[in-house]
Design a protein around this motif. Structure first.
Motif, PDB file in Angstrom:
ATOM      1  N   LYS A 118       0.838  -1.209   0.000  1.00  0.00           N
ATOM      2  CA  LYS A 118       0.000   0.000   0.000  1.00  0.00           C
ATOM      3  C   LYS A 118       0.869   1.254   0.000  1.00  0.00           C
ATOM      4  O   LYS A 118       0.564   2.241  -0.672  1.00  0.00           O
ATOM      5  CB  LYS A 118      -0.926  -0.004   1.220  1.00  0.00           C
ATOM      6  N   GLN A 119       1.961   1.199   0.761  1.00  0.00           N
ATOM      7  CA  GLN A 119       2.901   2.331   0.792  1.00  0.00           C
ATOM      8  C   GLN A 119       3.514   2.559  -0.589  1.00  0.00           C
ATOM      9  O   GLN A 119       3.646   3.699  -1.039  1.00  0.00           O
ATOM     10  CB  GLN A 119       4.026   2.056   1.793  1.00  0.00           C
ATOM     11  N   MET A 120       3.881   1.480  -1.243  1.00  0.00           N
ATOM     12  CA  MET A 120       4.484   1.594  -2.577  1.00  0.00           C
ATOM     13  C   MET A 120       3.488   2.186  -3.569  1.00  0.00           C
ATOM     14  O   MET A 120       3.843   3.048  -4.378  1.00  0.00           O
ATOM     15  CB  MET A 120       4.980   0.230  -3.056  1.00  0.00           C
ATOM     16  N   ARG A 121       2.246   1.734  -3.497  1.00  0.00           N
ATOM     17  CA  ARG A 121       1.220   2.274  -4.390  1.00  0.00           C
ATOM     18  C   ARG A 121       1.008   3.770  -4.134  1.00  0.00           C
ATOM     19  O   ARG A 121       0.896   4.561  -5.082  1.00  0.00           O
ATOM     20  CB  ARG A 121      -0.101   1.509  -4.217  1.00  0.00           C
ATOM     21  N   ALA A 122       0.962   4.144  -2.868  1.00  0.00           N
ATOM     22  CA  ALA A 122       0.789   5.562  -2.522  1.00  0.00           C
ATOM     23  C   ALA A 122       1.953   6.392  -3.047  1.00  0.00           C
ATOM     24  O   ALA A 122       1.764   7.523  -3.517  1.00  0.00           O
ATOM     25  CB  ALA A 122       0.668   5.713  -1.010  1.00  0.00           C
ATOM     26  N   LEU A 123       3.161   5.833  -2.991  1.00  0.00           N
ATOM     27  CA  LEU A 123       4.341   6.516  -3.510  1.00  0.00           C
ATOM     28  C   LEU A 123       4.223   6.747  -5.012  1.00  0.00           C
ATOM     29  O   LEU A 123       4.517   7.836  -5.522  1.00  0.00           O
ATOM     30  CB  LEU A 123       5.586   5.683  -3.189  1.00  0.00           C
ATOM     31  N   GLU A 125       1.394   6.827  -6.759  1.00  0.00           N
ATOM     32  CA  GLU A 125       0.295   7.768  -7.004  1.00  0.00           C
ATOM     33  C   GLU A 125       0.751   9.204  -6.762  1.00  0.00           C
ATOM     34  O   GLU A 125       0.379  10.119  -7.516  1.00  0.00           O
ATOM     35  CB  GLU A 125      -0.898   7.421  -6.109  1.00  0.00           C
ATOM     36  N   GLU A 126       1.565   9.413  -5.736  1.00  0.00           N
ATOM     37  CA  GLU A 126       2.103  10.745  -5.471  1.00  0.00           C
ATOM     38  C   GLU A 126       3.045  11.173  -6.585  1.00  0.00           C
ATOM     39  O   GLU A 126       3.059  12.341  -6.995  1.00  0.00           O
ATOM     40  CB  GLU A 126       2.832  10.750  -4.114  1.00  0.00           C
ATOM     41  N   GLY A 134       3.962  19.025 -13.137  1.00  0.00           N
ATOM     42  CA  GLY A 134       5.207  19.539 -13.711  1.00  0.00           C
ATOM     43  C   GLY A 134       6.289  19.808 -12.682  1.00  0.00           C
ATOM     44  O   GLY A 134       7.221  20.576 -12.948  1.00  0.00           O
ATOM     45  N   ARG A 135       6.206  19.172 -11.540  1.00  0.00           N
ATOM     46  CA  ARG A 135       7.192  19.398 -10.462  1.00  0.00           C
ATOM     47  C   ARG A 135       8.324  18.377 -10.593  1.00  0.00           C
ATOM     48  O   ARG A 135       8.441  17.420  -9.828  1.00  0.00           O
ATOM     49  CB  ARG A 135       6.494  19.328  -9.108  1.00  0.00           C
ATOM     50  N   VAL A 136       9.149  18.608 -11.609  1.00  0.00           N
ATOM     51  CA  VAL A 136      10.154  17.628 -12.025  1.00  0.00           C
ATOM     52  C   VAL A 136      11.168  17.272 -10.928  1.00  0.00           C
ATOM     53  O   VAL A 136      11.439  16.087 -10.710  1.00  0.00           O
ATOM     54  CB  VAL A 136      10.885  18.099 -13.310  1.00  0.00           C
ATOM     55  N   PRO A 137      11.758  18.246 -10.229  1.00  0.00           N
ATOM     56  CA  PRO A 137      12.732  17.868  -9.185  1.00  0.00           C
ATOM     57  C   PRO A 137      12.135  16.938  -8.136  1.00  0.00           C
ATOM     58  O   PRO A 137      12.813  16.016  -7.659  1.00  0.00           O
ATOM     59  CB  PRO A 137      13.127  19.217  -8.567  1.00  0.00           C
ATOM     60  N   GLU A 138      10.858  17.161  -7.795  1.00  0.00           N
ATOM     61  CA  GLU A 138      10.215  16.305  -6.797  1.00  0.00           C
ATOM     62  C   GLU A 138       9.911  14.918  -7.362  1.00  0.00           C
ATOM     63  O   GLU A 138       9.959  13.920  -6.640  1.00  0.00           O
ATOM     64  CB  GLU A 138       8.931  16.969  -6.294  1.00  0.00           C
ATOM     65  N   VAL A 139       9.626  14.858  -8.658  1.00  0.00           N
ATOM     66  CA  VAL A 139       9.432  13.556  -9.311  1.00  0.00           C
ATOM     67  C   VAL A 139      10.730  12.753  -9.263  1.00  0.00           C
ATOM     68  O   VAL A 139      10.732  11.560  -8.950  1.00  0.00           O
ATOM     69  CB  VAL A 139       8.978  13.726 -10.779  1.00  0.00           C
ATOM     70  N   MET A 140      11.844  13.427  -9.550  1.00  0.00           N
ATOM     71  CA  MET A 140      13.138  12.754  -9.523  1.00  0.00           C
ATOM     72  C   MET A 140      13.459  12.235  -8.124  1.00  0.00           C
ATOM     73  O   MET A 140      14.012  11.146  -7.958  1.00  0.00           O
ATOM     74  CB  MET A 140      14.223  13.709 -10.023  1.00  0.00           C
ATOM     75  N   ALA A 141      13.083  13.012  -7.118  1.00  0.00           N
ATOM     76  CA  ALA A 141      13.287  12.570  -5.735  1.00  0.00           C
ATOM     77  C   ALA A 141      12.440  11.328  -5.440  1.00  0.00           C
ATOM     78  O   ALA A 141      12.880  10.418  -4.717  1.00  0.00           O
ATOM     79  CB  ALA A 141      12.942  13.691  -4.765  1.00  0.00           C
TER      80      ALA A 141
END
Length: 231
Positions: A118-123, A125-126, A134-141
């Motif tokens: 469930k944690q992995m799925r939530a990750l 989905e986020e 379009g928040r690319v740096p946060e996607v990379m994180a």
């Protein structure tokens, strides 16, 4: 002033609250790995010290660490010479990663609890939400968080250490390549496929998708390396 000084200056960030020697090390390392100082170029400690307006001590510290990483070498009578990283190195790193990532993912799959899935799925989905915004740096994180989630769930701590060490050689190329929409969107889709393969306890799917995912990553990184004339 040779090309070493302006290249290092571009990557040197002294604004963060950290020791100068670490900032110099990171700047030199990034500059070398990105091919902004070509292989065979000599690094002159004195010249670098004078033009960066810092003492030679942090520069010497940085070069010693880079020597340990085999990114530079000391030649008698010549000094410190840049070795850098090559396309063959990238192939080798990804060949190793394919084997280790498949191993870690299979191991994690067998050990993970329903709560962890469930944690992995939530990750994931986020990650989708951040990418849509379009928040690319946060996607990379989140990509890094996804990988670490699997390594941690596998309880193979030495494997995680080895993979992170290998990844560090290509992290700047990864960051450049993942900024492209096509690669980033494809990587997200592949992470979902890995998750579903783990959820279904499908060994063959995990092996196939993990290898394909890393193969795509390698091709994008090679494209960046070739654009920088790294051979």
């Amino acid at each position: 002033m040779n090309q070493v000084v302006p290249a290092v200056k571009r990557n040197l960030d002294l604004s963060e609250n950290r020791p100068i020697k670490e900032a110099v090390y990171e700047a030199l390392r990034k500059t070398i790995l990105l091919g902004e100082i070509p292989s065979g170029e000599r690094i002159n400690e004195k010249n670098l010290s004078e033009n960066l307006n810092i003492s030679r001590t942090p520069i010497r510290y940085a070069l010693e660490r880079l020597d340990e990483e085999d990114l530079v070498e000391r030649k008698t009578g010549i000094g410190v010479i840049v070795k850098g990283i090559s396309i063959n190195d990238a192939y080798e790193i990804f060949d190793i990663r394919k084997e280790l990532d498949v191993l870690a993912t299979r191991k994690a799959m067998r050990l993970m609890t329903p709560a962890q899935f469930k944690q992995m799925r939530a990750l994931l989905e986020e990650t989708d939400r951040l990418n849509d915004a379009g928040r690319v740096p946060e996607v990379m994180a989140k990509f890094t968080e996804f990988n670490n989630f699997i390594y941690d769930a596998s309880y193979m701590l030495r494997l995680k250490m080895i993979v992170n060490q290998l990844q560090n050689y290509l992290i700047y190329f990864r960051d450049i390549s993942i900024n492209g929409d096509d690669r980033r969107n494809l990587a997200i889709q592949e992470h979902w496929l890995i998750y579903r393969g783990m959820l279904n306890r499908d060994d063959d799917q995990i092996k196939l998708i993990t290898r394909e995912h890393l193969g795509h990553s390698l091709q994008y990184i090679l494209k960046v390396m070739k654009a920088k004339n790294i051979e």
